[in-house]
Design an enzyme around this catalytic site. Structure first.
Site, mmCIF file in Angstrom:
data_model
loop_
_atom_site.group_PDB
_atom_site.id
_atom_site.type_symbol
_atom_site.label_atom_id
_atom_site.label_comp_id
_atom_site.label_asym_id
_atom_site.label_seq_id
_atom_site.Cartn_x
_atom_site.Cartn_y
_atom_site.Cartn_z
ATOM 1 N N HIS A 115 40.379 23.299 -20.711
ATOM 2 C CA HIS A 115 39.243 22.458 -21.086
ATOM 3 C C HIS A 115 38.318 22.207 -19.907
ATOM 4 O O HIS A 115 37.509 21.288 -19.948
ATOM 5 C CB HIS A 115 39.764 21.150 -21.685
ATOM 6 C CG HIS A 115 40.581 21.396 -22.922
ATOM 7 N ND1 HIS A 115 40.024 21.439 -24.178
ATOM 8 C CD2 HIS A 115 41.890 21.690 -23.073
ATOM 9 C CE1 HIS A 115 40.979 21.728 -25.058
ATOM 10 N NE2 HIS A 115 42.115 21.885 -24.409
ATOM 11 N N LYS A 153 45.658 23.274 14.228
ATOM 12 C CA LYS A 153 46.692 22.361 14.721
ATOM 13 C C LYS A 153 46.453 22.055 16.204
ATOM 14 O O LYS A 153 46.562 20.921 16.648
ATOM 15 C CB LYS A 153 48.086 23.006 14.569
ATOM 16 C CG LYS A 153 48.706 22.816 13.195
ATOM 17 C CD LYS A 153 50.001 23.607 13.076
ATOM 18 C CE LYS A 153 51.242 22.748 12.959
ATOM 19 N NZ LYS A 153 52.430 23.469 12.533
ATOM 20 N N GLU A 194 48.233 31.581 2.964
ATOM 21 C CA GLU A 194 48.605 31.617 4.380
ATOM 22 C C GLU A 194 49.179 32.984 4.767
ATOM 23 O O GLU A 194 49.059 33.415 5.905
ATOM 24 C CB GLU A 194 49.627 30.501 4.665
ATOM 25 C CG GLU A 194 49.619 30.058 6.113
ATOM 26 C CD GLU A 194 50.501 28.844 6.385
ATOM 27 O OE1 GLU A 194 51.317 28.470 5.514
ATOM 28 O OE2 GLU A 194 50.381 28.283 7.475
#
Ligand SMILES: O=P(O)(O)OC[C@H]1O[C@H](O)[C@H](O)[C@@H](O)[C@@H]1O
Length: 428
Positions: free
Chosen positions: A290, A401, A269
């Protein structure tokens, strides 16, 4: 915090010691700008003053009424949840800590059904006091408390800015309220009321968190070779500019898994702007050796791998065994194995020319976390200065938003039109 950048040099993307030496003059300039910003309490930079300006007594007093809680539930999202979660998930406590950030209805219901709400303190955190996810989750929690016959106002406190719906709600119901310090963006707020209140309810030594952070602040200096935080920020920047556009962030401690999440918000951000930045990839050692390690070692040459570990931890022995082929493990310990895996991964990356950095703290305790959190914030700000980015804004997040709010009828936002105009090419 120690930063070892030796393995960041000479790999692919190529960064040389000469290249770093050259960059050091820019680090000196960046440091001056950061120091000026701190001195002026300028927006964002003032977060680096929190080791001094945060008031642990005030936080402790504010949460004192909740000291006997069985659990603390933090309702917040992004910077208003991840810092507290890093501390609470990093440290052992008899008081459980839960976080409601997402608005996944199944998860919210499952969590609320599992809690004894009569013994749970609720900490609603939102700097703006308007974030839809946080306020929606809070309304749901409040209803669940009422349904359980619990006086929600007795068990709820808020942490918020000077204005907004949450501040109004706190005033209306006379809820205890902690202030989010002015000029501190959410992702840089862990060392304030925002990150420390839940940790205080859990009984953690929040002074020690601040002391660890202060130690790192005292090590900020005009050369990357004198400051572990700037060494990391400058090296990451230099590598990103040369093509290491991914930063695989891999702590070797389960207790630091949330720290990697917090780091991802901070890095993405703050630095993802103007077509630049470095994509944080979250990994956990040794588990992701892994899986993801295959890509980091043998995939595109576009990565920095950051390996983080405590040098001391409570250990547990591996029992002796006469099972064929396993005797080399018997008598060792899980900690020794984890350290061997850390060093093997580091060597394996280096052998494949993949730049990597080692970051170490003594222990995952309050002090160590304070060092790491402050160190990464300063590293991020240093990177932002070197790249000439506006580190403390997040216009792309705000766009989404507004669009979501417009869709829900929360006002007229041009961004919502773009959602309605989505192109479709559906294959069934
Ligand atoms: O604390 P709030 O105002 O509720 O904001 C919560 C989060 O909202 C946005 O997504 C911002 O981009 C984040 O940086 C912030 O931490």
């Amino acid at each position: 915090m120690h930063t070892d950048i030796g393995n960041a040099l000479g790999g692919d993307p190529a960064l040389t010691r000469d290249g770093l030496d050259e960059l050091d003059a820019d680090v000196a300039t960046a440091h001056e700008r950061i120091a000026d910003g701190m001195a002026d309490d300028a927006f964002g930079y003032t977060a680096l003053n929190l080791p001094e300006t945060a008031d642990p007594d005030r936080i402790r007093n504010a949460v004192a009424p909740f000291a006997d809680s069985e659990a603390v539930l933090t309702v917040g999202i992004g910077g208003s949840a991840l810092g507290a979660a890093t501390l609470c998930n990093g440290l052992e406590s008899e008081t459980d800590a839960y976080f409601l950030d997402n608005v996944d209805p199944e998860h919210t219901s499952r969590l609320l059904d599992s809690l004894d709400l009569s013994r749970t303190a609720v900490n609603v955190v939102s700097n703006s006091g308007t974030t839809a996810e946080t306020l929606s989750n809070f309304l749901v929690v409040r209803e669940a408390m009422a349904d359980a016959g619990v006086d929600w106002a007795e068990q709820t406190f808020v942490t918020t800015g000077p204005e907004g719906n949450l501040r109004n709600l706190a005033t209306k119901h006379d809820l205890p309220a902690l202030d989010v310090p002015e000029g501190v963006p959410g992702r840089f707020s862990v060392l304030s009321t925002v990150g420390l209140a839940a940790a205080a309810i859990q009984g953690h030594d929040i002074e020690a968190v601040l002391a660890g952070a202060a130690e790192e602040r005292d090590r900020l200096a005009g050369s990357l070779y004198d400051s572990p935080a700037y060494a990391y920020g400058a090296t990451s920047y230099a590598l990103a500019e040369r093509g290491a556009v991914t930063n695989a962030f891999m702590p070797y401690a389960e207790s630091l898994e949330t720290f990697a999440e917090w780091f991802a918000q901070l890095w993405a951000e703050s630095l993802g702007k103007d077509g630049r930045g470095q994509t944080p990839a979250r990994a956990l050692g040794a588990t992701d050796q892994h899986s993801q390690l295959q890509l980091y070692r043998a995939g595109p040459r576009d990565k920095l791998v950051t390996l983080v570990r405590p040098t001391e931890r409570a250990d547990r022995g591996i029992p002796e065994t006469d099972l064929e082929g396993l005797s080399y493990l018997g008598g060792q310990s899980l900690g020794t194995l984890l350290d061997a895996e850390f060093e093997a991964t580091e060597a394996s990356l280096t052998a494949a020319n993949c730049p990597n950095v080692r970051i170490e703290i003594d222990r995952v305790d309050e002090r160590g976390l304070g060092e790491l959190l402050f160190g990464m914030e300063a590293a991020c700000i240093c990177y932002g200065e070197l790249a000439d980015l506006s580190t403390f804004t997040q216009p792309a997040v705000e766009w989404g938003k507004k669009a979501a709010r417009g869709l829900l009828g929360g006002g007229e936002f041009a961004e919502a039109q773009a959602v309605r105009g989505k192109d479709r090419l559906v294959v069934e």
